[in-house]
Design a protein around this motif. Structure first.
Motif, PDB file in Angstrom:
ATOM      1  N   VAL A 107       0.871  -1.176   0.000  1.00  0.00           N
ATOM      2  CA  VAL A 107       0.000   0.000   0.000  1.00  0.00           C
ATOM      3  C   VAL A 107       0.907   1.225   0.000  1.00  0.00           C
ATOM      4  CG1 VAL A 107      -1.738   1.304   1.264  1.00  0.00           C
ATOM      5  CG2 VAL A 107      -1.838  -1.186   1.220  1.00  0.00           C
ATOM      6  N   ILE A 108       0.607   2.205  -0.853  1.00  0.00           N
ATOM      7  CA  ILE A 108       1.462   3.383  -1.010  1.00  0.00           C
ATOM      8  C   ILE A 108       0.698   4.627  -0.581  1.00  0.00           C
ATOM      9  CG2 ILE A 108       2.772   4.793  -2.642  1.00  0.00           C
ATOM     10  CD1 ILE A 108       3.131   2.317  -4.365  1.00  0.00           C
ATOM     11  N   HIS A 109       1.376   5.487   0.194  1.00  0.00           N
ATOM     12  CA  HIS A 109       0.803   6.763   0.611  1.00  0.00           C
ATOM     13  C   HIS A 109       1.763   7.892   0.226  1.00  0.00           C
ATOM     14  CE1 HIS A 109      -2.465   4.948   2.897  1.00  0.00           C
ATOM     15  NE2 HIS A 109      -1.581   4.128   3.455  1.00  0.00           N
ATOM     16  N   LEU A 110       1.212   8.942  -0.392  1.00  0.00           N
ATOM     17  CA  LEU A 110       1.966  10.160  -0.683  1.00  0.00           C
ATOM     18  C   LEU A 110       1.489  11.267   0.242  1.00  0.00           C
ATOM     19  CD1 LEU A 110       2.238  10.483  -4.585  1.00  0.00           C
ATOM     20  CD2 LEU A 110       4.119  10.360  -2.967  1.00  0.00           C
ATOM     21  N   LYS A 111       2.445  12.036   0.797  1.00  0.00           N
ATOM     22  CA  LYS A 111       2.094  13.128   1.700  1.00  0.00           C
ATOM     23  C   LYS A 111       2.939  14.351   1.397  1.00  0.00           C
ATOM     24  CE  LYS A 111       1.692  12.395   6.096  1.00  0.00           C
ATOM     25  NZ  LYS A 111       2.013  11.986   7.481  1.00  0.00           N
ATOM     26  N   THR A 112       2.366  15.526   1.582  1.00  0.00           N
ATOM     27  CA  THR A 112       3.128  16.766   1.639  1.00  0.00           C
ATOM     28  C   THR A 112       2.889  17.361   3.018  1.00  0.00           C
ATOM     29  OG1 THR A 112       1.260  17.936   0.605  1.00  0.00           O
ATOM     30  CG2 THR A 112       3.072  17.275  -0.835  1.00  0.00           C
ATOM     31  N   GLY A 113       3.965  17.453   3.806  1.00  0.00           N
ATOM     32  CA  GLY A 113       3.785  17.855   5.193  1.00  0.00           C
ATOM     33  C   GLY A 113       2.935  16.820   5.909  1.00  0.00           C
ATOM     34  N   ASP A 138       3.076  25.248  -5.357  1.00  0.00           N
ATOM     35  CA  ASP A 138       3.007  26.702  -5.237  1.00  0.00           C
ATOM     36  C   ASP A 138       3.529  27.109  -3.861  1.00  0.00           C
ATOM     37  OD1 ASP A 138       0.972  26.017  -3.510  1.00  0.00           O
ATOM     38  OD2 ASP A 138      -0.631  26.535  -4.913  1.00  0.00           O
ATOM     39  N   HIS A 139       3.313  28.367  -3.486  1.00  0.00           N
ATOM     40  CA  HIS A 139       3.937  28.906  -2.277  1.00  0.00           C
ATOM     41  C   HIS A 139       3.571  28.138  -1.012  1.00  0.00           C
ATOM     42  CE1 HIS A 139       4.366  32.278  -5.089  1.00  0.00           C
ATOM     43  NE2 HIS A 139       5.408  32.623  -4.358  1.00  0.00           N
ATOM     44  N   LYS A 140       2.361  27.599  -0.968  1.00  0.00           N
ATOM     45  CA  LYS A 140       1.965  26.911   0.265  1.00  0.00           C
ATOM     46  C   LYS A 140       2.746  25.622   0.502  1.00  0.00           C
ATOM     47  CE  LYS A 140      -2.043  24.550  -1.794  1.00  0.00           C
ATOM     48  NZ  LYS A 140      -1.993  25.223  -3.098  1.00  0.00           N
ATOM     49  N   LEU A 141       3.434  25.129  -0.535  1.00  0.00           N
ATOM     50  CA  LEU A 141       4.234  23.914  -0.391  1.00  0.00           C
ATOM     51  C   LEU A 141       5.722  24.200  -0.257  1.00  0.00           C
ATOM     52  CD1 LEU A 141       2.489  21.480  -2.921  1.00  0.00           C
ATOM     53  CD2 LEU A 141       2.164  21.650  -0.454  1.00  0.00           C
ATOM     54  N   PHE A 142       6.119  25.480  -0.303  1.00  0.00           N
ATOM     55  CA  PHE A 142       7.532  25.809  -0.154  1.00  0.00           C
ATOM     56  C   PHE A 142       8.032  25.314   1.203  1.00  0.00           C
ATOM     57  CE2 PHE A 142       7.935  29.638  -3.261  1.00  0.00           C
ATOM     58  CZ  PHE A 142       7.511  28.809  -4.292  1.00  0.00           C
ATOM     59  N   ASP A 143       9.190  24.648   1.181  1.00  0.00           N
ATOM     60  CA  ASP A 143       9.844  24.116   2.382  1.00  0.00           C
ATOM     61  C   ASP A 143       9.073  22.961   3.032  1.00  0.00           C
ATOM     62  OD1 ASP A 143      12.046  25.879   2.251  1.00  0.00           O
ATOM     63  OD2 ASP A 143      10.866  27.452   3.201  1.00  0.00           O
ATOM     64  N   GLN A 144       8.072  22.430   2.336  1.00  0.00           N
ATOM     65  CA  GLN A 144       7.370  21.247   2.841  1.00  0.00           C
ATOM     66  C   GLN A 144       8.135  19.977   2.442  1.00  0.00           C
ATOM     67  OE1 GLN A 144       4.570  20.913   4.650  1.00  0.00           O
ATOM     68  NE2 GLN A 144       4.053  23.081   4.801  1.00  0.00           N
ATOM     69  N   VAL A 145       7.886  18.905   3.176  1.00  0.00           N
ATOM     70  CA  VAL A 145       8.494  17.607   2.877  1.00  0.00           C
ATOM     71  C   VAL A 145       7.510  16.771   2.066  1.00  0.00           C
ATOM     72  CG1 VAL A 145       9.358  15.444   3.850  1.00  0.00           C
ATOM     73  CG2 VAL A 145       9.983  17.629   4.905  1.00  0.00           C
ATOM     74  N   LEU A 146       7.970  16.275   0.938  1.00  0.00           N
ATOM     75  CA  LEU A 146       7.194  15.340   0.119  1.00  0.00           C
ATOM     76  C   LEU A 146       7.645  13.933   0.498  1.00  0.00           C
ATOM     77  CD1 LEU A 146       5.327  14.585  -2.298  1.00  0.00           C
ATOM     78  CD2 LEU A 146       7.334  14.892  -3.778  1.00  0.00           C
ATOM     79  N   LYS A 147       6.700  13.113   0.914  1.00  0.00           N
ATOM     80  CA  LYS A 147       7.047  11.792   1.445  1.00  0.00           C
ATOM     81  C   LYS A 147       6.264  10.700   0.732  1.00  0.00           C
ATOM     82  CE  LYS A 147       7.449  11.431   5.878  1.00  0.00           C
ATOM     83  NZ  LYS A 147       7.131  11.359   7.330  1.00  0.00           N
ATOM     84  N   CYS A 148       6.985   9.653   0.360  1.00  0.00           N
ATOM     85  CA  CYS A 148       6.353   8.442  -0.181  1.00  0.00           C
ATOM     86  C   CYS A 148       6.604   7.301   0.802  1.00  0.00           C
ATOM     87  CB  CYS A 148       6.924   8.105  -1.557  1.00  0.00           C
ATOM     88  SG  CYS A 148       6.290   6.537  -2.206  1.00  0.00           S
ATOM     89  N   HIS A 149       5.542   6.677   1.258  1.00  0.00           N
ATOM     90  CA  HIS A 149       5.631   5.611   2.249  1.00  0.00           C
ATOM     91  C   HIS A 149       4.905   4.379   1.719  1.00  0.00           C
ATOM     92  CE1 HIS A 149       4.084   3.433   5.903  1.00  0.00           C
ATOM     93  NE2 HIS A 149       5.369   3.504   6.174  1.00  0.00           N
ATOM     94  N   ALA A 150       5.534   3.226   1.833  1.00  0.00           N
ATOM     95  CA  ALA A 150       4.928   1.979   1.359  1.00  0.00           C
ATOM     96  C   ALA A 150       5.073   0.904   2.418  1.00  0.00           C
ATOM     97  CB  ALA A 150       5.580   1.526   0.053  1.00  0.00           C
ATOM     98  N   LYS A 151       4.032   0.089   2.570  1.00  0.00           N
ATOM     99  CA  LYS A 151       4.064  -1.035   3.503  1.00  0.00           C
ATOM    100  C   LYS A 151       3.178  -2.151   2.959  1.00  0.00           C
ATOM    101  CE  LYS A 151       0.218   0.552   6.394  1.00  0.00           C
ATOM    102  NZ  LYS A 151      -0.225   0.862   7.779  1.00  0.00           N
ATOM    103  N   VAL A 174      10.698   7.221   1.475  1.00  0.00           N
ATOM    104  CA  VAL A 174      11.661   8.138   0.880  1.00  0.00           C
ATOM    105  C   VAL A 174      11.046   9.531   0.958  1.00  0.00           C
ATOM    106  CG1 VAL A 174      10.771   7.665  -1.443  1.00  0.00           C
ATOM    107  CG2 VAL A 174      13.021   8.696  -1.175  1.00  0.00           C
ATOM    108  N   SER A 175      11.843  10.485   1.455  1.00  0.00           N
ATOM    109  CA  SER A 175      11.363  11.856   1.668  1.00  0.00           C
ATOM    110  C   SER A 175      12.302  12.854   1.005  1.00  0.00           C
ATOM    111  CB  SER A 175      11.264  12.173   3.167  1.00  0.00           C
ATOM    112  OG  SER A 175      10.393  11.276   3.825  1.00  0.00           O
ATOM    113  N   VAL A 176      11.716  13.875   0.409  1.00  0.00           N
ATOM    114  CA  VAL A 176      12.489  14.966  -0.194  1.00  0.00           C
ATOM    115  C   VAL A 176      11.892  16.282   0.263  1.00  0.00           C
ATOM    116  CG1 VAL A 176      13.165  13.615  -2.218  1.00  0.00           C
ATOM    117  CG2 VAL A 176      11.069  14.980  -2.284  1.00  0.00           C
ATOM    118  N   THR A 177      12.696  17.336   0.234  1.00  0.00           N
ATOM    119  CA  THR A 177      12.229  18.669   0.629  1.00  0.00           C
ATOM    120  C   THR A 177      11.974  19.508  -0.618  1.00  0.00           C
ATOM    121  OG1 THR A 177      13.497  18.575   2.687  1.00  0.00           O
ATOM    122  CG2 THR A 177      12.782  20.748   1.947  1.00  0.00           C
ATOM    123  N   LEU A 178      10.817  20.164  -0.632  1.00  0.00           N
ATOM    124  CA  LEU A 178      10.437  21.015  -1.758  1.00  0.00           C
ATOM    125  C   LEU A 178      10.887  22.444  -1.490  1.00  0.00           C
ATOM    126  CD1 LEU A 178       6.788  19.679  -2.211  1.00  0.00           C
ATOM    127  CD2 LEU A 178       8.796  19.058  -3.576  1.00  0.00           C
TER     128      LEU A 178
END
Length: 402
Positions: free
Chosen positions: A178-184, A219-232, A248-252
């Motif tokens: 199962v895969i979940h994508l998150k921003t912040g 856009d601006h509301k996602l600046f400096d947010q972490v984009l995260k992909c989580h799978a289990k 796996v997490s990256v910073t926007l």
């Protein structure tokens, strides 16, 4: 899994007067197993001995990756046999049952176990019952790509505001991942995840892979947010496994060409005193200096003051904005006809001009509106008659956006 055949003499019992036409067959055992578990499977039938006289009771394992079947045990005797990793026990009274014990579960234990009857001396299947055993396995790999480029955990993605195509793939787990994508802290609605059996990923057991894609409006509301992909693995309730998931997490990081500015538009009359114009200047990108340009007659930096323009004050407003205030000591006629700009200079010495509007009281419209206008440098500011309280509310919104 090696083939084990227990060969012996077929046993017939006298005194049984009839055979059953529709006997019941069951195979029982665990639904999920882990590396090293002991597995106990039982193949049971309520068929009488006469019905079984010309038949064998077999337990057959099917590898769902290779589609091959292996006979683990064939019932032809009252023997108890042990070989390698297996113990097989046959009981005939009062029921016919073959019990299979796998001492130590390995990945090869994954698959289908079928209890079936077959004619003695053949492998022709007659009556049967099947059970699936899942060998639990963690997510073995995860991959995050943004606009087609694979990203490693901890990477920083620098981009201007645009739509980013984000794809997350996971592989190796059993059951399917199962895969979940998150921003912040916000989960992105990627829809249902479709998993497929990866027959090239593992030859011993089932191994699944899945992927999701999402068009992220960066856009601006996602600046400096972490984009995260989580799978289990998609474990049922109550089933757990240590270190089964991967992330796996990256910073926007946003690239901003010019500061965002929101200015109040003030209504006043001649001879009014202590009239204040306020602008809110974003802190991204960093600003080198600010200055009010009033009719090209006064260039006022923070700390400056004149006889009629009392002073300019710059101060910290919140985490995302600075506040720049122009204070008029007393309004004069020429103030209403003058073009007033807030000049914002970046560290590359590029200057952006944002118009600020001072409106005579008798020119005030019955309805106040906020609209967007472009100045000669392409900077955006707010125009129209509005109160400082509305601008402060806007600044609060911008704080959330930026």
């Amino acid at each position: 899994m090696s083939r084990i055949i227990i060969a012996a003499v077929c046993v017939l019992f006298a005194g049984i007067s009839h055979a059953q036409d529709n006997p019941r067959f069951d195979v029982t055992g665990p639904d999920y197993v882990k590396e090293g578990d002991e597995i106990n499977l039982s193949c049971t039938t309520d068929a009488d001995v006469q019905f079984m006289a010309s038949k064998q009771l077999a337990i057959v394992h099917k590898n769902l990756v290779t589609e091959t079947e292996t006979i683990i045990s064939e019932q032809e005797s009252l023997l108890v046999a042990s070989a390698d990793n297996y113990v097989i026990k046959l009981e005939m009274i009062p029921i016919v049952r073959v019990t299979l014990k796998i001492k130590t579960a390995t990945a090869a234990a994954d698959g289908e176990y079928t209890c079936r009857t077959q004619k003695t001396g053949t492998s022709d299947a007659l009556e049967s019952a099947t059970k699936t055993v899942v060998f639990l396995a963690p997510v073995s790999g995860i991959k995050l790509t943004v606009d087609g480029e694979e990203k490693a955990d901890g990477d920083i993605i620098s981009s201007k505001s645009k739509t980013l195509l984000v794809t997350c793939e996971a592989m190796g787990s059993n059951p399917a991942p199962v895969i979940h994508l998150k921003t912040g802290d916000q989960h992105l609605n990627t829809g249902d995840v479709t998993a497929i059996l990866d027959k090239d990923g593992n030859k011993e057991r089932r191994s699944y892979k899945a992927s999701v894609s999402y068009e992220l409006d960066f856009d601006h509301k996602l600046f400096d947010q972490v984009l995260k992909c989580h799978a289990k693995p998609d474990f049922p309730e109550g089933v757990t496994m240590e270190s089964a998931d991967q992330t796996v997490s990256v910073t926007l990081k946003g690239i901003v060409d010019k500061p965002m500015v929101a200015c109040s538009n003030k209504t006043a009359s001649a001879n009014d005193r202590r009239v204040i114009l306020t602008c809110f200047v974003s802190k991204i990108p960093a600003v080198k200096s600010v200055m009010f340009n009033v009719g090209n007659r006064h260039l006022l930096y923070p700390g400056n003051q004149t006889e009629s323009l009392t002073e300019v004050v710059q101060k910290d407003f919140n985490a995302t904005h600075n506040e720049v205030i122009l204070k008029f000591f007393e309004m004069e006629e020429w103030h209403f006809s003058a073009n007033i700009y807030l000049d914002v200079k970046g560290y590359d010495d590029q200057v952006f001009q944002y118009p600020v509007y001072l409106i005579r009281g008798n020119d005030t419209p019955t309805e106040t509106k906020v609209s967007a206008a472009q100045d000669v440098n392409g900077a955006t500011s707010l125009t129209g008659a509005t109160t400082l309280s509305i601008v402060c509310l806007l600044a609060g919104v911008l704080q959330k956006v930026l």
